[in-house]
Design a protein around this motif. Structure first.
Motif, PDB file in Angstrom:
ATOM      1  N   PRO A 226       0.819  -1.207   0.000  1.00  0.00           N
ATOM      2  CA  PRO A 226       0.000   0.000   0.000  1.00  0.00           C
ATOM      3  C   PRO A 226       0.860   1.267   0.000  1.00  0.00           C
ATOM      4  N   PRO A 227       0.300   2.381  -0.457  1.00  0.00           N
ATOM      5  CA  PRO A 227       1.028   3.652  -0.423  1.00  0.00           C
ATOM      6  C   PRO A 227       0.972   4.294   0.958  1.00  0.00           C
ATOM      7  N   HIS A 228       1.580   5.468   1.056  1.00  0.00           N
ATOM      8  CA  HIS A 228       1.522   6.315   2.262  1.00  0.00           C
ATOM      9  C   HIS A 228       2.162   5.663   3.482  1.00  0.00           C
ATOM     10  N   GLY A 229       3.016   4.651   3.263  1.00  0.00           N
ATOM     11  CA  GLY A 229       3.679   4.010   4.391  1.00  0.00           C
ATOM     12  C   GLY A 229       2.775   3.149   5.250  1.00  0.00           C
ATOM     13  N   ILE A 230       1.603   2.800   4.745  1.00  0.00           N
ATOM     14  CA  ILE A 230       0.661   1.975   5.504  1.00  0.00           C
ATOM     15  C   ILE A 230       1.103   0.515   5.433  1.00  0.00           C
ATOM     16  N   GLU A 231       1.150  -0.147   6.570  1.00  0.00           N
ATOM     17  CA  GLU A 231       1.564  -1.543   6.618  1.00  0.00           C
ATOM     18  C   GLU A 231       0.578  -2.414   5.835  1.00  0.00           C
ATOM     19  N   PRO A 232       1.072  -3.422   5.105  1.00  0.00           N
ATOM     20  CA  PRO A 232       0.188  -4.261   4.292  1.00  0.00           C
ATOM     21  C   PRO A 232      -0.953  -4.907   5.073  1.00  0.00           C
ATOM     22  N   LEU A 233      -0.674  -5.329   6.323  1.00  0.00           N
ATOM     23  CA  LEU A 233      -1.704  -6.009   7.098  1.00  0.00           C
ATOM     24  C   LEU A 233      -2.355  -5.105   8.140  1.00  0.00           C
ATOM     25  N   GLU A 241     -15.051   2.634  -2.975  1.00  0.00           N
ATOM     26  CA  GLU A 241     -13.651   2.715  -3.393  1.00  0.00           C
ATOM     27  C   GLU A 241     -12.849   3.679  -2.518  1.00  0.00           C
ATOM     28  N   VAL A 242     -13.321   3.860  -1.289  1.00  0.00           N
ATOM     29  CA  VAL A 242     -12.689   4.777  -0.338  1.00  0.00           C
ATOM     30  C   VAL A 242     -12.336   3.988   0.923  1.00  0.00           C
ATOM     31  N   ALA A 243     -11.153   4.268   1.498  1.00  0.00           N
ATOM     32  CA  ALA A 243     -10.720   3.529   2.681  1.00  0.00           C
ATOM     33  C   ALA A 243     -10.184   4.466   3.749  1.00  0.00           C
ATOM     34  N   TRP A 244     -10.557   4.172   4.999  1.00  0.00           N
ATOM     35  CA  TRP A 244     -10.059   4.892   6.175  1.00  0.00           C
ATOM     36  C   TRP A 244      -9.182   3.944   6.988  1.00  0.00           C
ATOM     37  N   PRO A 245      -7.969   4.330   7.354  1.00  0.00           N
ATOM     38  CA  PRO A 245      -7.170   3.484   8.244  1.00  0.00           C
ATOM     39  C   PRO A 245      -7.863   3.307   9.595  1.00  0.00           C
ATOM     40  N   HIS A 298     -20.071  -2.153   3.977  1.00  0.00           N
ATOM     41  CA  HIS A 298     -18.665  -1.799   4.041  1.00  0.00           C
ATOM     42  C   HIS A 298     -17.860  -3.058   4.319  1.00  0.00           C
ATOM     43  N   ASP A 299     -16.561  -2.921   4.434  1.00  0.00           N
ATOM     44  CA  ASP A 299     -15.701  -4.046   4.752  1.00  0.00           C
ATOM     45  C   ASP A 299     -14.536  -3.542   5.587  1.00  0.00           C
ATOM     46  N   VAL A 300     -14.119  -4.353   6.559  1.00  0.00           N
ATOM     47  CA  VAL A 300     -12.898  -4.071   7.314  1.00  0.00           C
ATOM     48  C   VAL A 300     -11.862  -5.070   6.818  1.00  0.00           C
ATOM     49  N   MET A 301     -10.930  -4.601   6.006  1.00  0.00           N
ATOM     50  CA  MET A 301     -10.004  -5.496   5.328  1.00  0.00           C
ATOM     51  C   MET A 301      -8.575  -5.016   5.512  1.00  0.00           C
ATOM     52  N   PHE A 302      -7.619  -5.857   5.108  1.00  0.00           N
ATOM     53  CA  PHE A 302      -6.227  -5.456   5.190  1.00  0.00           C
ATOM     54  C   PHE A 302      -5.888  -4.483   4.061  1.00  0.00           C
ATOM     55  N   ALA A 303      -4.970  -3.584   4.364  1.00  0.00           N
ATOM     56  CA  ALA A 303      -4.626  -2.512   3.431  1.00  0.00           C
ATOM     57  C   ALA A 303      -4.108  -3.042   2.095  1.00  0.00           C
ATOM     58  N   PHE A 304      -3.342  -4.135   2.107  1.00  0.00           N
ATOM     59  CA  PHE A 304      -2.799  -4.651   0.856  1.00  0.00           C
ATOM     60  C   PHE A 304      -3.922  -5.078  -0.093  1.00  0.00           C
ATOM     61  N   ALA A 305      -5.001  -5.643   0.454  1.00  0.00           N
ATOM     62  CA  ALA A 305      -6.107  -6.110  -0.376  1.00  0.00           C
ATOM     63  C   ALA A 305      -6.869  -4.934  -0.981  1.00  0.00           C
ATOM     64  N   PHE A 306      -7.053  -3.877  -0.185  1.00  0.00           N
ATOM     65  CA  PHE A 306      -7.706  -2.692  -0.745  1.00  0.00           C
ATOM     66  C   PHE A 306      -6.888  -2.138  -1.910  1.00  0.00           C
ATOM     67  N   ASP A 312      -6.636   2.516  -7.666  1.00  0.00           N
ATOM     68  CA  ASP A 312      -6.892   3.954  -7.780  1.00  0.00           C
ATOM     69  C   ASP A 312      -7.839   4.436  -6.691  1.00  0.00           C
ATOM     70  N   GLY A 313      -8.017   3.619  -5.657  1.00  0.00           N
ATOM     71  CA  GLY A 313      -8.911   3.995  -4.575  1.00  0.00           C
ATOM     72  C   GLY A 313      -8.408   5.195  -3.783  1.00  0.00           C
ATOM     73  N   VAL A 314      -9.313   5.769  -3.031  1.00  0.00           N
ATOM     74  CA  VAL A 314      -9.022   6.979  -2.258  1.00  0.00           C
ATOM     75  C   VAL A 314      -8.706   6.601  -0.812  1.00  0.00           C
ATOM     76  N   TRP A 315      -7.584   7.112  -0.313  1.00  0.00           N
ATOM     77  CA  TRP A 315      -7.168   6.874   1.073  1.00  0.00           C
ATOM     78  C   TRP A 315      -7.530   8.107   1.920  1.00  0.00           C
ATOM     79  N   MET A 316      -8.347   7.916   2.927  1.00  0.00           N
ATOM     80  CA  MET A 316      -8.745   9.012   3.792  1.00  0.00           C
ATOM     81  C   MET A 316      -7.804   9.064   4.994  1.00  0.00           C
ATOM     82  N   LEU A 317      -6.722   9.790   4.832  1.00  0.00           N
ATOM     83  CA  LEU A 317      -5.690   9.867   5.862  1.00  0.00           C
ATOM     84  C   LEU A 317      -5.998  10.990   6.836  1.00  0.00           C
ATOM     85  N   ALA A 318      -5.278  11.034   7.925  1.00  0.00           N
ATOM     86  CA  ALA A 318      -5.497  12.068   8.930  1.00  0.00           C
ATOM     87  C   ALA A 318      -5.325  13.446   8.329  1.00  0.00           C
ATOM     88  N   GLN A 319      -6.208  14.362   8.720  1.00  0.00           N
ATOM     89  CA  GLN A 319      -6.172  15.723   8.184  1.00  0.00           C
ATOM     90  C   GLN A 319      -5.051  16.515   8.836  1.00  0.00           C
TER      91      GLN A 319
END
Length: 319
Positions: A226-233, A241-245, A298-306, A312-319
């Motif tokens: 995954p991008p943004h330094g997010i751990e795969p699991l 197509e949007v994900a929140w850590p 919705h789904d709670v899944m691992f970051a690598f799968a998203f 091209d999904g959207v990552w909703m990172l901390a503001q």
């Protein structure tokens, strides 16, 4: 040994990255019709077709009569309007991955892929046809490939879409359901129902993937991290197509943005941490609703799968 087995399986599957290899096992599947572009992604997870047995027509018992499930254990909750709420314990889905059920005449499939932590409930109807799903034993991007017994088409669990066969491109309707602790479910639904223990020889309540969600690399996955330094699991909450850590939701408690309200509470054990599911570290429960308080699929899944299925999904990172 697990790492060696994964390497050997990867080598073997890479050498036969061709749909013709699977035809002897799947003679009734139309491999000419498919959305799979890179067959290297399709691997055997180890068990053969139905080696992980899906459950059909499960039985249920009253919440008050269930004494085997520990308070912190996760369940998948389904609360359809006007129907008695139902809980599907992960202690059973861990070993069966699919439950073909019917609620008030509505055929549904409750699914859980341990390698992606993906728990999704689908409507089993496609037009006038009712499908019955099984576990193919195949993985793509480490996610379970389901199959239907009516056409023997293959389905990608994480996206709920046919990827091989007659029903390629067909999307299943996703129903709002969520993972929460058994304590949360029964406190809110004292008159609810819980799926009874299947009459099969399995070590129910145990996790065969000890410390999997603290691993650095997913099982049988060779895709991008995954991008943004997010751990795969790391867990993420996907809505479309949007994900929140998950870490962000847990830190803020509640987030309202993009037309979605996400709230987090402590108390749910990770099913993929310790050998005994109920002893897993606290990952908390997330509820996902719209602005009017209506539950959203919705789904709670691992970051690598998203990232694998929504590059091209959207990552909703901390503001």
């Amino acid at each position: 040994m697990l790492r060696l087995a994964a390497i050997l399986t990867l080598i073997a599957n890479t050498a036969v990255a061709d749909p013709n290899f699977w035809k002897h096992e799947w003679p009734n599947t139309d491999f000419e019709t498919t959305s799979v572009e890179n067959w290297v992604e399709v691997l055997s997870g180890g068990p053969p077709r139905d080696g992980i047995p899906a459950l059909d027509d499960p039985t249920f018992i009253d919440v008050a009569n269930e004494g085997r499930i520990e308070e912190r254990e996760p369940v998948i909750t389904l609360e359809l309007q006007g129907e008695v709420p139902r809980a599907y314990p992960i202690r059973y889905l861990m070993w069966h991955e699919i439950v073909n059920d019917e609620v008030a005449g509505r055929p549904i499939a409750v699914t859980f892929c341990p390698l992606c932590n993906s728990g999704i409930t689908f409507d089993r109807r496609v037009g006038d046809q009712v499908l019955t799903f099984g576990v193919s034993g195949k993985l793509r991007n480490s996610d379970m490939i389901m199959f239907d017994r009516e056409t023997e088409s293959w389905w990608q669990q994480a996206i709920g879409e046919g990827i091989v066969g007659e029903l390629t491109g067909v999307e299943l309707q996703t129903l709002p359901s969520w993972m929460e602790s058994w304590a949360e479910f029964k406190a809110r639904n004292p008159d609810g129902l819980v799926m009874d223990q299947p009459n099969q020889r399995r070590n129910y309540g145990a996790n065969p993937y000890v410390q999997y969600d603290s691993s650095h690399r997913p099982f049988l996955y060779s895709g991008e991290v995954p991008p943004h330094g997010i751990e795969p699991l790391a867990r993420v909450v996907r809505v479309g197509e949007v994900a929140w850590p998950m870490t962000r939701i847990a830190q803020e408690g509640e987030i309202s943005e993009n037309g979605v309200v996400l709230s987090w509470t402590a108390g749910q054990a990770s099913a993929l941490d310790t050998q005994n599911i109920w002893q897993g570290r606290d990952v908390g429960t997330v509820r996902v609703r719209d602005g009017a308080g209506v539950d959203l699929a919705h789904d709670v899944m691992f970051a690598f799968a998203f990232h694998a299925f929504w590059p091209d999904g959207v990552w909703m990172l901390a503001q």
